[in-house]
Design a protein around this motif. Structure first.
Motif, PDB file in Angstrom:
ATOM      1  N   TYR A  22      26.588 -39.176 117.848  1.00  0.00           N
ATOM      2  CA  TYR A  22      26.769 -39.712 116.494  1.00  0.00           C
ATOM      3  C   TYR A  22      26.061 -41.044 116.273  1.00  0.00           C
ATOM      4  O   TYR A  22      25.848 -41.470 115.137  1.00  0.00           O
ATOM      5  CB  TYR A  22      28.253 -39.821 116.172  1.00  0.00           C
ATOM      6  CG  TYR A  22      29.019 -40.836 116.999  1.00  0.00           C
ATOM      7  CD1 TYR A  22      29.385 -42.057 116.444  1.00  0.00           C
ATOM      8  CD2 TYR A  22      29.398 -40.566 118.308  1.00  0.00           C
ATOM      9  CE1 TYR A  22      30.097 -42.992 117.172  1.00  0.00           C
ATOM     10  CE2 TYR A  22      30.097 -41.483 119.045  1.00  0.00           C
ATOM     11  CZ  TYR A  22      30.446 -42.697 118.494  1.00  0.00           C
ATOM     12  OH  TYR A  22      31.152 -43.615 119.233  1.00  0.00           O
ATOM     13  N   ASN A  23      25.682 -41.749 117.362  1.00  0.00           N
ATOM     14  CA  ASN A  23      24.979 -43.028 117.223  1.00  0.00           C
ATOM     15  C   ASN A  23      23.535 -42.871 116.749  1.00  0.00           C
ATOM     16  O   ASN A  23      22.893 -43.874 116.418  1.00  0.00           O
ATOM     17  CB  ASN A  23      25.008 -43.788 118.553  1.00  0.00           C
ATOM     18  CG  ASN A  23      26.388 -44.328 118.870  1.00  0.00           C
ATOM     19  OD1 ASN A  23      27.019 -44.970 118.032  1.00  0.00           O
ATOM     20  ND2 ASN A  23      26.870 -44.062 120.074  1.00  0.00           N
ATOM     21  N   GLU A  81      22.171 -44.463 113.442  1.00  0.00           N
ATOM     22  CA  GLU A  81      21.690 -45.839 113.334  1.00  0.00           C
ATOM     23  C   GLU A  81      20.242 -45.889 112.859  1.00  0.00           C
ATOM     24  O   GLU A  81      19.783 -46.893 112.299  1.00  0.00           O
ATOM     25  CB  GLU A  81      21.827 -46.536 114.696  1.00  0.00           C
ATOM     26  CG  GLU A  81      21.351 -47.970 114.747  1.00  0.00           C
ATOM     27  CD  GLU A  81      22.280 -48.922 113.985  1.00  0.00           C
ATOM     28  OE1 GLU A  81      21.859 -50.070 113.733  1.00  0.00           O
ATOM     29  OE2 GLU A  81      23.407 -48.521 113.651  1.00  0.00           O
ATOM     30  N   CYS A 115      23.645 -50.367 110.887  1.00  0.00           N
ATOM     31  CA  CYS A 115      24.679 -51.401 110.819  1.00  0.00           C
ATOM     32  C   CYS A 115      24.204 -52.663 110.099  1.00  0.00           C
ATOM     33  O   CYS A 115      25.032 -53.493 109.698  1.00  0.00           O
ATOM     34  CB  CYS A 115      25.154 -51.761 112.233  1.00  0.00           C
ATOM     35  SG  CYS A 115      26.169 -50.461 113.001  1.00  0.00           S
ATOM     36  N   CYS A 168      26.903 -48.749 109.287  1.00  0.00           N
ATOM     37  CA  CYS A 168      27.624 -48.482 110.532  1.00  0.00           C
ATOM     38  C   CYS A 168      28.547 -47.267 110.398  1.00  0.00           C
ATOM     39  O   CYS A 168      29.587 -47.184 111.059  1.00  0.00           O
ATOM     40  CB  CYS A 168      28.440 -49.702 110.969  1.00  0.00           C
ATOM     41  SG  CYS A 168      27.823 -50.436 112.497  1.00  0.00           S
ATOM     42  N   ARG A 193      31.212 -46.211 113.245  1.00  0.00           N
ATOM     43  CA  ARG A 193      30.470 -46.655 114.431  1.00  0.00           C
ATOM     44  C   ARG A 193      30.664 -48.144 114.704  1.00  0.00           C
ATOM     45  O   ARG A 193      29.997 -48.698 115.581  1.00  0.00           O
ATOM     46  CB  ARG A 193      28.982 -46.327 114.280  1.00  0.00           C
ATOM     47  CG  ARG A 193      28.688 -44.839 114.311  1.00  0.00           C
ATOM     48  CD  ARG A 193      27.198 -44.534 114.378  1.00  0.00           C
ATOM     49  NE  ARG A 193      26.497 -45.005 113.196  1.00  0.00           N
ATOM     50  CZ  ARG A 193      25.708 -46.074 113.172  1.00  0.00           C
ATOM     51  NH1 ARG A 193      25.506 -46.785 114.261  1.00  0.00           N
ATOM     52  NH2 ARG A 193      25.110 -46.451 112.050  1.00  0.00           N
ATOM     53  N   ASN A 246      37.730 -43.710 115.421  1.00  0.00           N
ATOM     54  CA  ASN A 246      36.764 -42.667 115.050  1.00  0.00           C
ATOM     55  C   ASN A 246      37.105 -41.327 115.684  1.00  0.00           C
ATOM     56  O   ASN A 246      36.229 -40.507 115.948  1.00  0.00           O
ATOM     57  CB  ASN A 246      35.346 -43.080 115.423  1.00  0.00           C
ATOM     58  CG  ASN A 246      35.178 -43.366 116.914  1.00  0.00           C
ATOM     59  OD1 ASN A 246      36.083 -43.112 117.713  1.00  0.00           O
ATOM     60  ND2 ASN A 246      34.033 -43.896 117.286  1.00  0.00           N
ATOM     61  N   LYS A 271      31.897 -36.118 117.956  1.00  0.00           N
ATOM     62  CA  LYS A 271      31.143 -37.015 118.834  1.00  0.00           C
ATOM     63  C   LYS A 271      29.918 -36.328 119.436  1.00  0.00           C
ATOM     64  O   LYS A 271      28.918 -36.979 119.743  1.00  0.00           O
ATOM     65  CB  LYS A 271      32.036 -37.515 119.972  1.00  0.00           C
ATOM     66  CG  LYS A 271      33.316 -38.191 119.526  1.00  0.00           C
ATOM     67  CD  LYS A 271      33.030 -39.479 118.800  1.00  0.00           C
ATOM     68  CE  LYS A 271      34.302 -40.314 118.658  1.00  0.00           C
ATOM     69  NZ  LYS A 271      35.455 -39.589 118.122  1.00  0.00           N
TER      70      LYS A 271
END
Length: 281
Positions: A168-169, A172, A179, A187, A212, A218, A223
């Motif tokens: 899930y990052n 970004e 973020c 974020c 995030r 979360n 994930k």
């Protein structure tokens, strides 16, 4: 008149049943269906492109290979051409069109075999290629095109139940979910990453906000990345997938064999007529 009667008798003795009508009209009917599918895909793709023009959503993604509309139109054109050659070639007993149809089917069949080999034998390399391409073309352009957005949301929410590519990052990389973004989605992740609440009457489109951020709960989002989720789905349904691929390949091989048989019949029939001597009436 005796010479004319002689010629007519010779013509009447020619074998006019050599072209197999079953093969001919089977090819015609099958490729007519394929032709209509191609026309349908082109029409749907053209309509979607016009809709995007009408709502001013044409962006740099239009020329990208990941644009669903572009893929739809290109696929439709290829299917249309193959169906046209097979349909008209069989109906008119046109040797050049039938040969072109066979060549196209052979090319598509070889590509299908190559993709199958890559998918099974070079899975790691393929996953790396998809990640590198998608991180550059898909994640950053999520909101630039509504068709791509809907496709990603469907994959994440309805099909694979995943978020991002590797995890899930990955979101970004999108300017809206970065973020450092000043927006309310900073974020966060798209709503399609959220695990559905069975008790909710409506979808919460803001459920992915701030997911995030450090120390932010979360547990209600997916994930796992879509690459790993897709790999697991592929391994689960590998037998049905292989069956579909083999079925498509068998149909293509039958099409190649039937077309080549029809070409041979037409050539043999023409050769017999070419042997008939010209005689004066």
């Amino acid at each position: 008149m005796a010479g004319g009667n002689t010629l007519l008798r010779r013509l009447s003795r020619q074998d006019r049943s050599e072209v197999n009508n079953v093969v001919k009209y089977l090819l015609f009917g099958f490729n007519s269906f394929i032709w209509l599918i191609g026309v349908g895909l082109i029409c749907v793709g053209a309509w979607a492109a016009v809709q995007k023009n009408n709502i001013n959503n044409i962006t740099m993604l239009t020329n990208s290979i990941v644009d669903p509309v572009t893929l739809l139109i290109v696929s439709g054109v290829i299917i249309f051409i193959i169906g046209f050659f097979g349909c008209i070639g069989a109906l008119r007993e046109n040797i050049p069109l039938l040969i072109a149809y066979v060549v196209l089917l052979v090319i598509v069949l070889l590509l299908l075999v190559a993709l199958a080999i890559i998918a099974f034998a070079f899975k790691s390399w393929l996953k790396k290629l998809i990640v590198e391409t998608s991180l550059k073309d898909v994640i950053p352009k999520y909101r630039d095109d509504p068709d791509l957005k809907n496709l990603i949301d469907w994959v994440q929410e309805d099909w694979l139940h995943c978020c991002g590519l590797q995890d899930y990052n990955d979101w970004e990389l999108n300017i809206y979910f970065n973020c450092s973004s000043p927006g309310m989605d900073a974020c966060g992740v798209p709503y399609s990453c959220c695990i559905p609440d069975p008790n909710a009457a409506m979808i919460n489109l803001q459920c992915g906000q701030n997911k995030r951020r450090p120390n932010e709960p979360n547990s209600d989002i997916y994930k796992q990345g879509c690459i790993d989720a897709g790999d697991a789905w592929f391994n689960t349904y590998i037998i049905p997938i292989a069956g579909v691929v083999v079925g498509v390949a068998v149909l293509m091989i039958l099409g190649i064999c039937c077309s080549w048989n029809l070409v041979a019949d037409v050539k043999a029939q023409k050769a017999k007529w070419d042997k008939v001597p010209f005689e004066r009436f």
